[in-house]
Scaffold this motif. Structure first.
Motif, PDB file in Angstrom:
ATOM      1  N   LEU A  22       0.825  -1.207   0.000  1.00  0.00           N
ATOM      2  CA  LEU A  22       0.000   0.000   0.000  1.00  0.00           C
ATOM      3  C   LEU A  22       0.858   1.257   0.000  1.00  0.00           C
ATOM      4  N   PHE A  23       1.940   1.246   0.772  1.00  0.00           N
ATOM      5  CA  PHE A  23       2.840   2.395   0.823  1.00  0.00           C
ATOM      6  C   PHE A  23       3.653   2.541  -0.465  1.00  0.00           C
ATOM      7  N   LEU A  24       3.816   1.447  -1.206  1.00  0.00           N
ATOM      8  CA  LEU A  24       4.591   1.496  -2.451  1.00  0.00           C
ATOM      9  C   LEU A  24       3.768   1.956  -3.652  1.00  0.00           C
ATOM     10  N   VAL A  25       2.439   1.986  -3.512  1.00  0.00           N
ATOM     11  CA  VAL A  25       1.573   2.384  -4.631  1.00  0.00           C
ATOM     12  C   VAL A  25       1.920   3.768  -5.181  1.00  0.00           C
ATOM     13  N   PRO A  26       2.095   4.819  -4.332  1.00  0.00           N
ATOM     14  CA  PRO A  26       2.453   6.133  -4.898  1.00  0.00           C
ATOM     15  C   PRO A  26       3.763   6.112  -5.683  1.00  0.00           C
ATOM     16  N   PHE A  27       4.740   5.324  -5.199  1.00  0.00           N
ATOM     17  CA  PHE A  27       6.015   5.229  -5.915  1.00  0.00           C
ATOM     18  C   PHE A  27       5.816   4.581  -7.290  1.00  0.00           C
ATOM     19  N   TYR A  28       4.931   3.602  -7.336  1.00  0.00           N
ATOM     20  CA  TYR A  28       4.650   2.956  -8.624  1.00  0.00           C
ATOM     21  C   TYR A  28       4.097   3.956  -9.621  1.00  0.00           C
ATOM     22  N   TYR A  29       3.137   4.764  -9.185  1.00  0.00           N
ATOM     23  CA  TYR A  29       2.522   5.740 -10.079  1.00  0.00           C
ATOM     24  C   TYR A  29       3.540   6.782 -10.567  1.00  0.00           C
ATOM     25  N   VAL A  30       4.378   7.260  -9.635  1.00  0.00           N
ATOM     26  CA  VAL A  30       5.361   8.271 -10.022  1.00  0.00           C
ATOM     27  C   VAL A  30       6.375   7.707 -11.011  1.00  0.00           C
ATOM     28  N   ILE A  31       6.915   6.527 -10.710  1.00  0.00           N
ATOM     29  CA  ILE A  31       7.962   5.944 -11.563  1.00  0.00           C
ATOM     30  C   ILE A  31       7.399   5.539 -12.922  1.00  0.00           C
ATOM     31  N   SER A  32       6.256   4.844 -12.930  1.00  0.00           N
ATOM     32  CA  SER A  32       5.708   4.365 -14.213  1.00  0.00           C
ATOM     33  C   SER A  32       5.292   5.519 -15.114  1.00  0.00           C
TER      34      SER A  32
END
Length: 275
Positions: A22-32
């Motif tokens: 859940l905490f990694l979701v924002p990082f996924y959106y930013v990186i992708s």
């Protein structure tokens, strides 16, 4: 007695993994999305990039003037850490070894200063800084970080120094070492674990700080990475491909630093502040 792996342990592990994802979701959106063309971001923000657009990083690197803002942040962070370590380690040492009531009062004053919100003093701070010519100056900003970081730094050093046997210093003095030499040759090398922890914690704070540099550094040539990223977002707010790539460029140096040094954090804190 051996600990058995129970169903309750399994459930806790599953919950921990889900919480981590859940905490990694924002990082996924930013990186992708930083690797997508602008049109693809508008079409589907959740999908993986169809074609990796590394050109976004090249354009953001140039338009952000990344080398300049990176060097500004590096100078501020390194210089602030050096002055904090040098002055606060000596101050903590004297406060621990000087058995007087005034030492306790000074120490408690530094600790109490840690709970004062920056927002409550930023207006008089800027007025005072302007009077002394510290505005629009990298070194003026470093002096301010020395003031704001002294409380926590002295607190951590103070707890660690209490655990250093005084007999080591007495033996050095008998051998003819001065008080200054005792600290730098005997005491300071023993402070390495807590010094590493202090440098890591202060680096995370100083590198990411936005409010104080935004008040002090008005010259665009002096902007740090968070400041430059903020203004970049304002200028390219409708070009998310460039804006997100610029955000990643600002995060990468700190992530590399943190992951390379994180093993020292718990070791330094547990062996220092608990004492």
């Amino acid at each position: 007695m051996e600990n058995k792996y129970t169903g309750k342990t399994f459930i806790v592990e599953i919950l921990a993994v889900l919480l981590g994802l859940l905490f990694l979701v924002p990082f996924y959106y930013v990186i992708s999305n930083s690797l997508k063309p602008f049109a693809e971001i508008l079409t589907n923000t959740s999908a993986l990039p169809k074609v990796f657009q590394f050109e976004n990083y090249v354009n953001a690197f140039e338009k952000l003037n990344y080398l300049k803002v990176f060097s500004n942040s590096l100078i501020v962070t390194v210089a602030s850490n050096v002055v904090l370590v040098v002055f606060c380690s000596m101050a903590a040492y004297m406060l621990v070894r000087t058995k007087k009531k005034i030492s306790n009062i000074i120490f408690m004053t530094f600790v109490a200063a840690m709970i004062i919100p920056f927002q409550s003093i930023m207006i008089p701070l800027i007025k005072t800084a302007g009077t002394f010519g510290l505005l629009n100056s990298i070194w003026g900003l470093v002096i301010m970080y020395l003031g704001f970081g002294s409380g926590m730094t002295i607190f951590l050093y103070h707890g660690f120094i209490k655990g250093i046997p005084k007999e080591l210093e007495e033996a050095a003095i008998i051998d003819g070492c001065s008080r200054f030499g005792v600290f730098w040759r005997i005491v300071f090398p023993l402070l390495k674990p807590i010094t590493v922890t202090i440098v890591i914690l202060n680096s995370l704070w100083i590198w990411n700080d936005f409010l104080l540099p935004s008040l002090v550094l008005q010259n665009p040539e002096l902007r740090t990475v968070p400041l430059a990223t903020f203004f970049f977002f304002g200028q390219y707010t409708k070009q998310w491909d460039l804006a997100l790539a610029a955000l990643i460029l600002g995060i990468i140096p700190l992530l590399i630093f943190f992951f390379s040094m994180q093993r020292h954090i718990i070791k330094g804190i547990t062996s220092g502040s608990i004492k």
